[in-house]
Structures are given as structure tokens and as C-alpha cells.
Design an enzyme around this catalytic site. Sequence first.
Site, PDB file in Angstrom:
ATOM      1  N   THR A 175      10.955   2.939   3.360  1.00  0.00           N
ATOM      2  CA  THR A 175      10.540   2.522   4.705  1.00  0.00           C
ATOM      3  C   THR A 175      11.797   2.227   5.502  1.00  0.00           C
ATOM      4  OG1 THR A 175      10.447   0.209   4.081  1.00  0.00           O
ATOM      5  CG2 THR A 175       8.420   1.464   3.828  1.00  0.00           C
ATOM      6  N   GLU A 234       3.963   4.342   3.946  1.00  0.00           N
ATOM      7  CA  GLU A 234       3.058   4.085   2.822  1.00  0.00           C
ATOM      8  C   GLU A 234       1.798   4.951   2.869  1.00  0.00           C
ATOM      9  OE1 GLU A 234       4.653   1.946   4.643  1.00  0.00           O
ATOM     10  OE2 GLU A 234       5.221   0.127   3.556  1.00  0.00           O
ATOM     11  N   LYS A 241       2.010 -15.748  19.523  1.00  0.00           N
ATOM     12  CA  LYS A 241       1.033 -16.809  19.235  1.00  0.00           C
ATOM     13  C   LYS A 241       1.252 -17.940  20.232  1.00  0.00           C
ATOM     14  CE  LYS A 241       1.078 -15.310  14.476  1.00  0.00           C
ATOM     15  NZ  LYS A 241       2.351 -14.587  14.340  1.00  0.00           N
ATOM     16  N   TRP A 256      -3.802 -15.407  20.518  1.00  0.00           N
ATOM     17  CA  TRP A 256      -2.881 -14.285  20.340  1.00  0.00           C
ATOM     18  C   TRP A 256      -2.744 -13.488  21.628  1.00  0.00           C
ATOM     19  CZ3 TRP A 256      -4.215 -11.614  15.011  1.00  0.00           C
ATOM     20  CH2 TRP A 256      -3.874 -12.505  13.977  1.00  0.00           C
TER      21      TRP A 256
HETATM   22  P1  ADP Z   1       8.711   0.956   9.569  1.00  0.00           P
HETATM   23  O1  ADP Z   1       7.594   0.145   8.984  1.00  0.00           O
HETATM   24  O2  ADP Z   1       9.994   0.714   8.929  1.00  0.00           O
HETATM   25  O3  ADP Z   1       8.752   0.940  11.081  1.00  0.00           O
HETATM   26  P2  ADP Z   1       7.111   3.320   9.379  1.00  0.00           P
HETATM   27  O4  ADP Z   1       7.551   4.545  10.019  1.00  0.00           O
HETATM   28  O5  ADP Z   1       6.448   3.396   8.071  1.00  0.00           O
HETATM   29  O6  ADP Z   1       8.379   2.465   9.226  1.00  0.00           O
HETATM   30  O7  ADP Z   1       6.227   2.523  10.420  1.00  0.00           O
HETATM   31  C1  ADP Z   1       4.865   2.279  10.302  1.00  0.00           C
HETATM   32  C2  ADP Z   1       4.414   1.372  11.404  1.00  0.00           C
HETATM   33  O8  ADP Z   1       4.608   1.976  12.677  1.00  0.00           O
HETATM   34  C3  ADP Z   1       2.953   1.053  11.364  1.00  0.00           C
HETATM   35  O9  ADP Z   1       2.660   0.053  10.434  1.00  0.00           O
HETATM   36  C4  ADP Z   1       2.694   0.623  12.800  1.00  0.00           C
HETATM   37  O10 ADP Z   1       3.080  -0.716  13.027  1.00  0.00           O
HETATM   38  C5  ADP Z   1       3.621   1.506  13.580  1.00  0.00           C
HETATM   39  N1  ADP Z   1       2.864   2.621  14.146  1.00  0.00           N
HETATM   40  C6  ADP Z   1       2.785   3.873  13.681  1.00  0.00           C
HETATM   41  N2  ADP Z   1       2.005   4.641  14.481  1.00  0.00           N
HETATM   42  C7  ADP Z   1       1.574   3.841  15.480  1.00  0.00           C
HETATM   43  C8  ADP Z   1       0.728   4.025  16.626  1.00  0.00           C
HETATM   44  N3  ADP Z   1       0.186   5.194  16.923  1.00  0.00           N
HETATM   45  N4  ADP Z   1       0.504   2.959  17.410  1.00  0.00           N
HETATM   46  C9  ADP Z   1       1.051   1.762  17.139  1.00  0.00           C
HETATM   47  N5  ADP Z   1       1.856   1.524  16.098  1.00  0.00           N
HETATM   48  C10 ADP Z   1       2.116   2.546  15.274  1.00  0.00           C
END
Ligand code: ADP
Length: 556
Positions: A195, A339, A451, A456
Site C-alpha cells: 500500500t 487490498e 469530528k 461528523w
Molecule cells: P493508500 O491507502 O495508500 O492511499 P490505495 O491506493 O490502496 O492506497 O488507496 C485506497 C483508498 O483510496 C481507499 O481506501 C479510499 O479511501 C480511496 N479511494 C479509492 N477510490 C476512491 C473513490 N472513488 N472515492 C473516494 N475515495 C477513494
Amino acid sequence: MLSTMQDVPLTVSRILHHGMTIHGASSHVTTWTGGPEPERRSFAEVGGRATRLANALRDELGVGADERVATLMWNNAEHVEAYLAIPSMGAILHTLNLRLPPEQLVWIVNHAADRVVLVNGSLLPLLAPLLPHLPTVEHVVVSGPGDRALLAGGPLADASTRVRVHEYEELIAGRPTTFDWPELDERTAAAMCYTSGTTGDPKGVVYSHRSIYLHSMQVNMTESMGLSDRDTTLIVVPQFHVNAWGLPHATFMTGVNMLMPDRFLQPGPLAEMIERERPTHAAAVPSIWQGLLAEVTARPRDLTSMARVTIGGSACPPSLMEAYDKLGVRLCHAWGMTETSPLGTMSNPPAGLTADEEWPYRITQGRFPAGVEARLAGPSGDFLPWDGESAGELEVRGPWIAGAYYGGAGGEPIKPEDKFSPDGWLRTGDVGVISPDGFLTLTDRAKDVIKSGGEWISSVELENALMAHPEVAEAAVVAVPDEKWGERPLATIVLRDGASPDYAALKEFLAGKIAKWQLPERWAVVPVVPKTSVGKFDKKVIRRQYADGELDVTRV
Ligand code: ADP
């Protein structure tokens, strides 16, 4: 009673074989070179070269089953070859994120214990100084233009007794174009990706052959990206960012042509690529589309070939979708994470709706496919109804969703409690609501939600509303400490060229769309919003800048 069906493992070697034969002559991988002509290779050539690469890795470098072979590469044909060769031979493809800080890269390579690194020549200035700190690396294989002298001496001197340097083209030249691919258990490891560490230390996700195969099929389904061999997809999302959203494997399954930008990711070259090569589809994070929009607003270009675009990785502002609608390009919102391989949802509206009726669906993160089960966990641990109103943390499970993280060589897989529920679902850290018909709307990341006085506030909602203002190019909202309310929103904005800040007017603009108590009273204009290694707003950095007094904050 068992079925009477054949039990054929779902393996990457089968995807390779299918693509290079059935689509071998007619489909192509095109790599942008920055020169007068891009480089075009048929799937048959790419598959043949992948097979030769597998032979070279085994016979010359001694790569065996389960060994990690890393790639430090842009999106290009050689990287596709690595995607196909390494898992097919039973080794593990480990894509390295070239935008990470050097110390994180070192940590990740050592954690994965990579023995071989395939690198693009243009990235040698990044890799060479790291080699002395990478004790497990024995072979470096270089492809494409770049200064090889960087590897000859200097920092490599210490490591030179250990590391052998190879030229990719010389290494694969003359090798056999057949390989007796091992018949692997489909649950064995095929690829790994850490990640990007937006919220903490990098964690290694290890994909199986089965998960890649099933995920590829989902990517290809009409209700997902729905591409065929009539399409060309411009894959901007890096191959080191969740396997370029699964596209290189999915396209080899269905013969979709790939257009690979290599290192030419700036808005100008992207616009040129689209005009010249006329892709029908593309995939990238919102910040890429924001940049391209500014480019084509300044210098109009024809983007209309690109009828559909998959956009995700962070929330797509509705205003961006509207702007591209006007250019004849339909952005389709998708949600996923490292993931989840990453396809988790895609926002294709249900059938039979008018454009106006489709809109509320298009701006959601989308609908879950059959392979992804979802539930929302409320603050007290109970599961919430799908009523479009109850907000909780999204949990998912399915055959291409991680059930644990890589525990290091010889270590057990790790299952942190904040990431996996006791019954094995992935806790995504994303907060949102789900409509009765299964459309997900994310309101925030659990760590980014503001918060305020026990309630929220969604930072994403404020950002989307701000980015709809004609003078705002980008906006990022973070929680900052507040004596009275605990936390309050700080709005940082990037203004369009020539605009001057009028915070009272911006607040007035928001007032019609957002509840009054949620409106920010702290404002700052910034030259750019800091971004993570994969182009997302880096809110950790903004919070630190605020804490260190680096921002010129006005209270309105
Ligand atoms: P990192 O967690 O290091 O940023 P990832 O690429 O795995 O790497 O990121 C996943 C996260 O990106 C998701 O858990 C979410 O928070 C965000 N995310 C992905 N796609 C979207 C989307 N379409 N809208 C909002 N958030 C998104």
C-alpha cells in the site's frame, strides 16, 4: 457430493497463452517513446518476449518458485512482459512504487527480500544509490534509455561484488519462445504490491493466481469496464499502483489494445497521445484528469475518441465529471484499494434512466459487483441498514479481497485488528452510506473525517462543493484542532490563474449546499495541494503544515 466438472487452475500462464494466441496478431501494446513514432508490439510479440524473459530469469539468473522479482518501471511493453512472465513461471511479481521516498523503497525491497530488480534506464538515478542498502538484490536488469554508467561505479562500488547488471534486450535475445509453464495451485502467490502508505507504514498485499484471474474477468465485464478487442485503453494509472487497476492482465484476456505512456505523464504529452492514438478508454486518478482539463482548456484538443474513462483512487469531484461531459468524455467513478485488487465498485447507473436521472448514480462511488460483498459497521460495532443514510465503516469480502498482509520472509501473514474483522472481512477505513440498490457513497476516510462537537463533517463533501466554484482549481479540507468544538475544517484552496481570494464570497457560495455549522471558518490559499506518491491529496502534510504555522490562514 462433488461436482463432475474439470478442475483447471486459474493461472496467469493461461491468460498469457490465451492473449498471445487468440489475440496474438490483432491486438497491440503501444508504448509512447517521446520520439516521432510510438513503439508497437503485437500480443504475439509481447507474449513471445515474456516467454523468453521467463527462460532468461530461470536459466541465467536462477529464479525459482516463490522468488520475488521486483519491477521499478513506468507503464510500457517491457513491464507488461514482466507482468506475464514472472507469475507464469511461478515466481512473484513485485511492483515498486517509483514515487516513494528512497527510505520507504529500501524498506519495502528488504521486507519483500527481492532478489532481482527489472528497472527502466530512466530510473537508474533512483535505483543506483539505493543498491548498497538492498542486501538481497543480486541482479539488476535494465531496459530502455538511461545512463548505465550510474551502475558502473559510485554508490554501486560497495555492492558490485554482489550485484550483476544485465541488459534486458541482451538477456532475452535468442532464448526459447516456449516454456513448460508449471501447473500451479491457483491459490499460490503471483504478485505483490505494498500500500502506498497514505495512512501509515506500507503493508504488503499478496495476490494469488486465482484472485488475478477472477479480478481480470470482473474488470472485463460489461458492468465494470466492459472493454473488447475493438477498444484501446490508455493506462495512465501506474503499473505500480495496484497492478494498474488490473488492466494489463484483463486486457490480455480479451484482446484490448493497450496504450502505455511510459514516463510521459504530463498533461501536454497525454493530450497529444489521445489525439494521435485515439484510445477509446482510459484509467487514471482525478489529479491526472484535473491537469489534462487545464491543458485542453488552454489549448483545445480533441478527446472525443475516449468515450469512457475509469476514474478512482480518490473521490471524483462532480464538477470534473460535468466538465468532461462537455468535452464528450464520460468519467465513470470507481472505488477500490490495494487490498481489493482493486476493483470494489463502479458507478454504471441502472438501465432505463434519463441523463438527469443517471446523474445522482454517476456521482456515487458505484455499485458492488457479484464478487464483492459489503457491509457497513456502525460506531458501536453493529451493522447498519442500506438506506442511503446510515453512515458507517465499509467492510468487504470476496475472492479478490485481501484476508491478511505479508508477514515477511518466513513470517506468518499478519491481520491487524483495525484492518480485519474477527470473521475475516476487510475493514476499509472508508466511511460511507449504501443505497437500497447497492450504490456506495463515501463521505470520508475514517482518518480524515472532521469530528466537530460530536458530529461528523465530510471533508470530501466540502472539497467537492468548493471545486465547483469557477475560480477554484483544487481544494483540500482537513480537520484542525479547535478549543470549542474539538476539530473544525480548514479549507486550503488553489485558485485558477488570475483569481484573487474572496473567502466571504466562497463561504456564501457553499452556504446553499452545505449545512451552516459545517462551513469552514479557517481558510488558506496554497500554490498546490500536496499529493501522495499515487496522486492523492496528502492530508498528513497539510495537517503538519498547519501545525507548523506554514500556512497563511485567514479566519472568516
Ligand atoms: P493508500 O491507502 O495508500 O492511499 P490505495 O491506493 O490502496 O492506497 O488507496 C485506497 C483508498 O483510496 C481507499 O481506501 C479510499 O479511501 C480511496 N479511494 C479509492 N477510490 C476512491 C473513490 N472513488 N472515492 C473516494 N475515495 C477513494
